[in-house]
Structure formats: C-alpha cells, structure tokens
Design an enzyme around this catalytic site. Structure first.
Site, PDB file in Angstrom:
ATOM      1  N   HIS A  17       0.838  -1.207   0.000  1.00 13.75           N
ATOM      2  CA  HIS A  17       0.000   0.000   0.000  1.00 13.75           C
ATOM      3  C   HIS A  17       0.872   1.256   0.000  1.00 13.75           C
ATOM      4  O   HIS A  17       0.612   2.202  -0.745  1.00 13.75           O
ATOM      5  CB  HIS A  17      -0.903   0.054   1.240  1.00 13.75           C
ATOM      6  CG  HIS A  17      -1.956  -0.992   1.301  1.00 13.75           C
ATOM      7  ND1 HIS A  17      -2.141  -1.792   2.411  1.00 13.75           N
ATOM      8  CD2 HIS A  17      -2.894  -1.375   0.402  1.00 13.75           C
ATOM      9  CE1 HIS A  17      -3.159  -2.607   2.200  1.00 13.75           C
ATOM     10  NE2 HIS A  17      -3.629  -2.385   0.980  1.00 13.75           N
ATOM     11  N   LYS A  41     -18.045  -5.728   7.648  1.00 13.05           N
ATOM     12  CA  LYS A  41     -16.825  -6.447   7.997  1.00 13.05           C
ATOM     13  C   LYS A  41     -16.449  -6.162   9.442  1.00 13.05           C
ATOM     14  O   LYS A  41     -16.788  -5.119   9.993  1.00 13.05           O
ATOM     15  CB  LYS A  41     -15.663  -6.010   7.088  1.00 13.05           C
ATOM     16  CG  LYS A  41     -15.787  -6.487   5.661  1.00 13.05           C
ATOM     17  CD  LYS A  41     -14.526  -6.147   4.878  1.00 13.05           C
ATOM     18  CE  LYS A  41     -14.613  -6.658   3.452  1.00 13.05           C
ATOM     19  NZ  LYS A  41     -13.392  -6.339   2.696  1.00 13.05           N
ATOM     20  N   ARG A  90      -2.195  -6.309  -8.152  1.00 11.20           N
ATOM     21  CA  ARG A  90      -1.159  -7.281  -7.812  1.00 11.20           C
ATOM     22  C   ARG A  90      -1.070  -8.396  -8.838  1.00 11.20           C
ATOM     23  O   ARG A  90       0.004  -8.853  -9.166  1.00 11.20           O
ATOM     24  CB  ARG A  90      -1.435  -7.898  -6.440  1.00 11.20           C
ATOM     25  CG  ARG A  90      -1.299  -6.929  -5.302  1.00 11.20           C
ATOM     26  CD  ARG A  90      -1.744  -7.552  -4.017  1.00 11.20           C
ATOM     27  NE  ARG A  90      -3.181  -7.849  -4.138  1.00 11.20           N
ATOM     28  CZ  ARG A  90      -3.937  -8.257  -3.154  1.00 11.20           C
ATOM     29  NH1 ARG A  90      -3.433  -8.457  -1.970  1.00 11.20           N
ATOM     30  NH2 ARG A  90      -5.221  -8.485  -3.343  1.00 11.20           N
ATOM     31  N   SER A 129      -3.586  -7.597   3.181  1.00  7.32           N
ATOM     32  CA  SER A 129      -3.828  -7.372   4.609  1.00  7.32           C
ATOM     33  C   SER A 129      -4.318  -8.639   5.300  1.00  7.32           C
ATOM     34  O   SER A 129      -3.922  -8.938   6.420  1.00  7.32           O
ATOM     35  CB  SER A 129      -4.852  -6.247   4.795  1.00  7.32           C
ATOM     36  OG  SER A 129      -4.336  -5.031   4.322  1.00  7.32           O
TER      37      SER A 129
END
Length: 160
Positions: A17, A41, A90, A129
């Site tokens: 990040h 979440k 990614r 993460s």
C-alpha cells in the site's frame, strides 16, 4: 490542481500500500488516502486506528492526506471532486475485479473522473492485509512486509 483518491480498508496498511501511495503522490498534486468503513466487515483495527497509523507513515509526503468514509465510493468521489481514483493491481485476479469496478464507476462518477491503475512492485505482489493478519495470528514473521509501527500494533492486537 489534480486531486486523486487511493481508497481501501488498509486493515492493516502494508508496504505494498505504501509503495502505491508514494508512487501516486508523485503523479498528482494532492492524494487523499481514503480509509473505508465497511459495516459488513469486522476489522482488526478501528477506522481511527487505521487513520492514525497511515498519518504516521505519510509525514514525509506533504501532498498526501488521510480521510475516512462510509457508503458508496462514487458518492465520496463526486462529493469531493476527485479527478482520479487510484487502484493497485497485484495479479490478474485483481485486474478482473478492478476492471469491473472501474467500468461500473465510470457510470457513477462525475464526467472526467478517471480510474488509474498502478501495478504493484513485484516485491509486494503477494502481500494482502488478510494474509498479514493470518500469518501474525499463527506466530509467523511479517517484518519485511509491513512498516515497523504497523507490526507493533498488530502484535499488540494479537497478544490480547
């Protein structure tokens, strides 16, 4: 003045990040790191904790600020008149998801707002993460994958 948003949950923020933040800060006059609060979440860190960590990590980037928001990304983007939304990629799976989101957002964003994709540095291409949290929960080492202050905060959370 060109203003961009780099949004995410950043739970926790990783070196990947930070790489995107640093690179994007060179492309825009102002970059806002937008910490998303997703009520669906259960994060490891509160929004306030995530904002505080990111603020500590961007002190040397004078054109970068941190904010937080909830709700639809397009509403936040339009209400704050961003010229661009930065997204990190990614792998091809990220691309497939992000292109769908960008195409949807093109219908929702104000005219002229662009989606900008930055390929992650290959050194960080496998970091997420959730993987960081899983490795730390199992007593693995992530020292080279997150900034030291983030590592310290993660360890505090898992020692409770």
């Amino acid at each position: 003045m060109k203003k961009a948003l780099y949004s995410g949950s950043f739970d926790p923020i990783t070196n990947g990040h930070l790489d995107i933040i640093t690179r994007a800060s060179k492309m825009f006059d102002k970059l806002i790191v937008g910490v998303i609060h997703n009520p669906n979440k259960t994060p490891l860190f509160s929004v306030e904790e995530r904002v505080k960590m990111i603020e500590a990590l961007i002190v040397d980037l004078p054109n970068v600020e941190v904010d937080n928001f909830t709700g639809l990304l397009a509403d936040y983007v339009n209400n704050n008149r961003f010229d661009a939304v930065v997204r990190g990629l990614r792998a091809t799976t990220d691309f497939e998801y992000e292109i769908q989101m960008a195409q949807m957002n093109s219908k929702l964003f104000s005219p002229g707002t662009e989606s900008v994709f930055l390929m992650t540095n290959p050194e960080y291409s496998f970091i997420s993460s959730s993987v960081i949290k899983e490795v730390v929960a199992l007593n693995g080492k992530v020292d080279s994958l997150v900034p030291p202050i983030v590592l310290e905060e993660i360890k505090k959370k898992f020692s409770k």
